[in-house]
Design a protein around this motif. Sequence first.
Motif, PDB file in Angstrom:
ATOM      1  N   VAL A  96     -31.737   9.349 -39.685  1.00  0.00           N
ATOM      2  CA  VAL A  96     -30.894   8.118 -39.056  1.00  0.00           C
ATOM      3  C   VAL A  96     -29.333   8.565 -38.918  1.00  0.00           C
ATOM      4  O   VAL A  96     -28.929   8.394 -37.929  1.00  0.00           O
ATOM      5  CB  VAL A  96     -31.267   6.882 -39.776  1.00  0.00           C
ATOM      6  N   SER A  97     -29.014   8.957 -40.029  1.00  0.00           N
ATOM      7  CA  SER A  97     -27.481   9.639 -39.880  1.00  0.00           C
ATOM      8  C   SER A  97     -27.279  10.591 -38.774  1.00  0.00           C
ATOM      9  O   SER A  97     -26.273  10.696 -38.154  1.00  0.00           O
ATOM     10  CB  SER A  97     -27.259  10.112 -41.171  1.00  0.00           C
ATOM     11  N   MET A  98     -28.111  11.657 -38.639  1.00  0.00           N
ATOM     12  CA  MET A  98     -28.188  12.512 -37.763  1.00  0.00           C
ATOM     13  C   MET A  98     -28.134  12.102 -36.414  1.00  0.00           C
ATOM     14  O   MET A  98     -27.287  12.631 -35.380  1.00  0.00           O
ATOM     15  CB  MET A  98     -29.227  13.378 -38.040  1.00  0.00           C
ATOM     16  N   LYS A  99     -29.198  11.200 -36.001  1.00  0.00           N
ATOM     17  CA  LYS A  99     -29.104  10.761 -34.693  1.00  0.00           C
ATOM     18  C   LYS A  99     -27.940   9.726 -34.257  1.00  0.00           C
ATOM     19  O   LYS A  99     -27.571   9.880 -33.370  1.00  0.00           O
ATOM     20  CB  LYS A  99     -30.530   9.602 -34.838  1.00  0.00           C
ATOM     21  N   SER A 100     -27.534   9.201 -35.519  1.00  0.00           N
ATOM     22  CA  SER A 100     -26.153   8.387 -35.213  1.00  0.00           C
ATOM     23  C   SER A 100     -25.037   9.548 -34.735  1.00  0.00           C
ATOM     24  O   SER A 100     -24.213   9.173 -34.028  1.00  0.00           O
ATOM     25  CB  SER A 100     -25.895   7.530 -36.378  1.00  0.00           C
ATOM     26  N   CYS A 101     -25.082  10.391 -35.622  1.00  0.00           N
ATOM     27  CA  CYS A 101     -24.011  11.387 -35.205  1.00  0.00           C
ATOM     28  C   CYS A 101     -23.979  12.128 -33.953  1.00  0.00           C
ATOM     29  O   CYS A 101     -23.241  12.263 -33.118  1.00  0.00           O
ATOM     30  CB  CYS A 101     -23.884  12.500 -36.325  1.00  0.00           C
ATOM     31  N   ASP A 102     -25.300  12.498 -33.565  1.00  0.00           N
ATOM     32  CA  ASP A 102     -25.606  12.976 -32.154  1.00  0.00           C
ATOM     33  C   ASP A 102     -25.204  11.919 -31.108  1.00  0.00           C
ATOM     34  O   ASP A 102     -24.775  12.446 -30.267  1.00  0.00           O
ATOM     35  CB  ASP A 102     -27.178  13.200 -32.109  1.00  0.00           C
ATOM     36  N   ALA A 103     -25.562  10.735 -31.476  1.00  0.00           N
ATOM     37  CA  ALA A 103     -25.196   9.596 -30.403  1.00  0.00           C
ATOM     38  C   ALA A 103     -23.693   9.555 -30.215  1.00  0.00           C
ATOM     39  O   ALA A 103     -23.089   9.554 -29.041  1.00  0.00           O
ATOM     40  CB  ALA A 103     -25.653   8.413 -30.789  1.00  0.00           C
ATOM     41  N   ALA A 104     -22.775   9.768 -31.274  1.00  0.00           N
ATOM     42  CA  ALA A 104     -21.471   9.675 -31.451  1.00  0.00           C
ATOM     43  C   ALA A 104     -20.830  10.902 -30.606  1.00  0.00           C
ATOM     44  O   ALA A 104     -19.742  10.823 -29.855  1.00  0.00           O
ATOM     45  CB  ALA A 104     -20.991   9.380 -32.648  1.00  0.00           C
TER      46      ALA A 104
END
Length: 62
Positions: A16-24
């Motif tokens: 989830v953290s990786m997806k959030s970072c990718d989105a940012a």
Amino acid sequence: MLRLMMVLAIIAIGAVSMKSCDAAVALKTEQTLMRKEHIREKIQQSEDQVRERLQQGERQTQ
């Protein structure tokens, strides 16, 4: 069993953290590209204005 659940929870949080970072990062990249385009437009407008003023100056001297 508890360890397995903890490991799976950590993996899930990481995903989830990786997806959030990718989105940012994607959003920041899009904002950067939009800003660059805005700057290009302003430069083009400035060049057009300078060109127009030069032409007006040439017309007045003729």
